[in-house]
Write an enzyme that holds these catalytic residues in place. Structure first.
Site, PDB file in Angstrom:
ATOM      1  N   HIS A   1      -8.214   9.012   0.205  1.00  0.00           N
ATOM      2  CA  HIS A   1      -7.017   9.038   1.060  1.00  0.00           C
ATOM      3  C   HIS A   1      -7.409   9.338   2.509  1.00  0.00           C
ATOM      4  CE1 HIS A   1      -2.929  10.252   2.393  1.00  0.00           C
ATOM      5  NE2 HIS A   1      -3.605  11.171   3.067  1.00  0.00           N
ATOM      6  N   GLU A   2      -8.255  10.356   2.694  1.00  0.00           N
ATOM      7  CA  GLU A   2      -8.682  10.710   4.055  1.00  0.00           C
ATOM      8  C   GLU A   2      -9.485   9.581   4.692  1.00  0.00           C
ATOM      9  OE1 GLU A   2      -7.570  13.264   5.589  1.00  0.00           O
ATOM     10  OE2 GLU A   2      -6.567  14.085   3.820  1.00  0.00           O
TER      11      GLU A   2
ATOM     12  N   ASP B   1      -2.584   6.530   1.339  1.00  0.00           N
ATOM     13  CA  ASP B   1      -2.435   6.631  -0.116  1.00  0.00           C
ATOM     14  C   ASP B   1      -2.824   5.324  -0.786  1.00  0.00           C
ATOM     15  OD1 ASP B   1      -1.671   9.253  -0.332  1.00  0.00           O
ATOM     16  OD2 ASP B   1       0.467   8.864  -0.580  1.00  0.00           O
TER      17      ASP B   1
ATOM     18  N   HIS C   1      -7.379   6.991   6.383  1.00  0.00           N
ATOM     19  CA  HIS C   1      -7.044   7.257   7.789  1.00  0.00           C
ATOM     20  C   HIS C   1      -8.162   6.750   8.707  1.00  0.00           C
ATOM     21  CE1 HIS C   1      -3.427   9.475   6.993  1.00  0.00           C
ATOM     22  NE2 HIS C   1      -4.039  10.384   6.250  1.00  0.00           N
TER      23      HIS C   1
ATOM     24  N   GLU D   1       0.468   7.913   6.310  1.00  0.00           N
ATOM     25  CA  GLU D   1       0.149   8.561   5.035  1.00  0.00           C
ATOM     26  C   GLU D   1       0.337   7.603   3.862  1.00  0.00           C
ATOM     27  OE1 GLU D   1      -1.244  11.473   4.535  1.00  0.00           O
ATOM     28  OE2 GLU D   1      -1.296  11.820   6.707  1.00  0.00           O
TER      29      GLU D   1
END
Length: 415
Positions: free
Chosen positions: A266-267, A345, A270, A341
């Protein structure tokens, strides 16, 4: 002119109070529903924690309003009269530092209550008095040394350049970038104990994941966050050559390898989506607007505060009134963040699996006692992440059929 800013602060205060009261009323009703996302034993506890925390926030907001009125009515002029030096940069350093320190002392009771009473009651805080004092002294040292240099730099720019706000923006923006680069190094040297992962199998899996998406870092580290707090977290810290993957020891203990990789995926979403650069760009744009406004304030505003329009007073006025602008920009910034976000995801679930990400989010929610439901107005203003119900819906996870439609029928959002 001062009246306009005071009206703006009153609107800011009123919105804060209104949204907090709506949130408390909403959670009180929601905790009587069938538990979703959280275990039944933790659902009510999380609701109670959310309610207590919001009630403290309401008291703190009223208290902050009184402090604000104190500063603008007589506090700033009284403090200014005590600083008699003729050196503009020295006056700025003393005046601004004194203002910040007084504010910190006045709000300290709320910080102490949250850390040593509320968070301990709900099993979060492991903070000891000795560690708190050590952290506070280290933070104070950093602030007094580095903060004073920044204040002196801004004071020099204000007193030297006619269009000082342009140069001031560039200076502060560069400082913020530098702080982001040095943050993990400072944390490592002064506050936390960073260690290379002892689980070499996990380290190998993480490095393979990083290579897969082209993320170059200076290493994967575990940090002893549990000495202060039991919450689970992880982050990518630093910029450029200082980038590193940091896992809280609580996270390593509670999550499986696959769940950890899903969180990191997930990070990394970004990173791949350019969210870090986008956020820096948004922050820079907002700061530029702030400096443009506060760099062109009329002298009558300062006269209304019984201050001269000079470096020291300009910096303090910025500190007092910038939260108003930040608050009303918050919904737009939060909306952009929530969109990012969802995309992260999606990337993370494709990089590992949706099941692993769902399981990781379930554990994070349960361990961190994150109540899954909030009033829509509260979400609109404060949520930088989408509500858990919406995140799970996008990931295809059934939260016991409690869709948004059902929730809207259960609650009256307009009350």
């Amino acid at each position: 002119m001062l009246e306009i800013f005071v009206i703006g602060y009153c609107l800011y205060f009123s919105f804060n109070i209104y949204t907090s009261f709506m949130q408390v009323a909403f959670v009180k009703k929601a905790k009587n529903l069938e538990p979703i996302i959280l275990d039944a034993s933790k659902y009510t506890v999380a609701a109670n924690y959310s309610i207590e925390k919001e009630k403290i926030s309401i008291l703190s907001t009223f208290y902050d309003f009184l402090i604000f009125m104190m500063w603008i009515s007589f506090g700033l002029s009284a403090l200014d009269s005590l600083v008699t030096t003729q050196s503009f940069w020295l006056k700025a350093v003393i005046f601004v530092n004194a203002f910040i320190i007084i504010n910190w002392i006045l709000t300290l009771p709320f910080e102490l209550y949250s850390t040593f009473k509320l968070d301990k009651k709900y099993g979060f805080s492991n903070m000891t008095v000795d560690l708190y004092i050590k952290d506070t002294l280290k933070s104070a040292l950093l602030f007094l040394v580095l903060g004073s240099l920044v204040i002196a730099g801004i004071a020099f720019i204000v007193e030297t350049f006619p269009a000082w706000w342009i140069w001031g923006f560039a200076f502060i923006f560069a400082i913020i970038i530098l702080i982001n680069m040095l943050y993990p190094v400072i944390r490592d040297k002064m506050f936390d104990k960073f260690e290379k992962l002892k689980d070499k199998e996990l380290e190998g899996k993480i490095e393979k994941l990083l290579d897969e998406v082209g993320f170059k870092s200076s290493g994967v580290f575990s940090v002893d966050a549990s000495k202060r707090d039991n919450r689970l977290n992880a982050y990518f810290g630093g910029l450029g050559s200082t980038k590193r993957v940091v896992l809280f020891d609580t996270l390593v203990e509670k999550l499986s390898h696959n769940e950890l990789l899903a969180v990191l995926g997930h990070e990394l979403g970004h990173f791949k989506n350019g969210d870090i650069l986008k956020n820096i760009g948004i922050m820079g744009l907002v700061m530029f607007v702030f400096f443009a406004i506060f760099g062109n304030l009329p002298e009558e505003l300062f006269l209304g505060l019984h201050l001269n329009q000079e470096a020291s007073s300009i910096i303090v006025v910025f500190l007092i009134f910038s939260p108003i602008l930040s608050f009303f920009l918050m919904p737009l910034i939060s909306l952009i963040s929530r969109h990012n976000e969802y995309a992260a995801d999606e990337f993370g679930s494709n990089l590992s699996s949706k099941n692993d990400l769902v399981n990781a989010l379930l554990k994070l929610a349960n361990e961190n006692k994150s109540f899954p439901l909030s009033h829509p107005l509260y979400i609109f203003f404060y949520y930088s992440h989408p509500p858990l119900t919406e995140r799970f819906k996008e990931l295809g996870y059934d939260v016991k059929n409690n869709s948004n439609t059902a929730l809207k029928e259960e609650f009256d959002y307009d009350e």
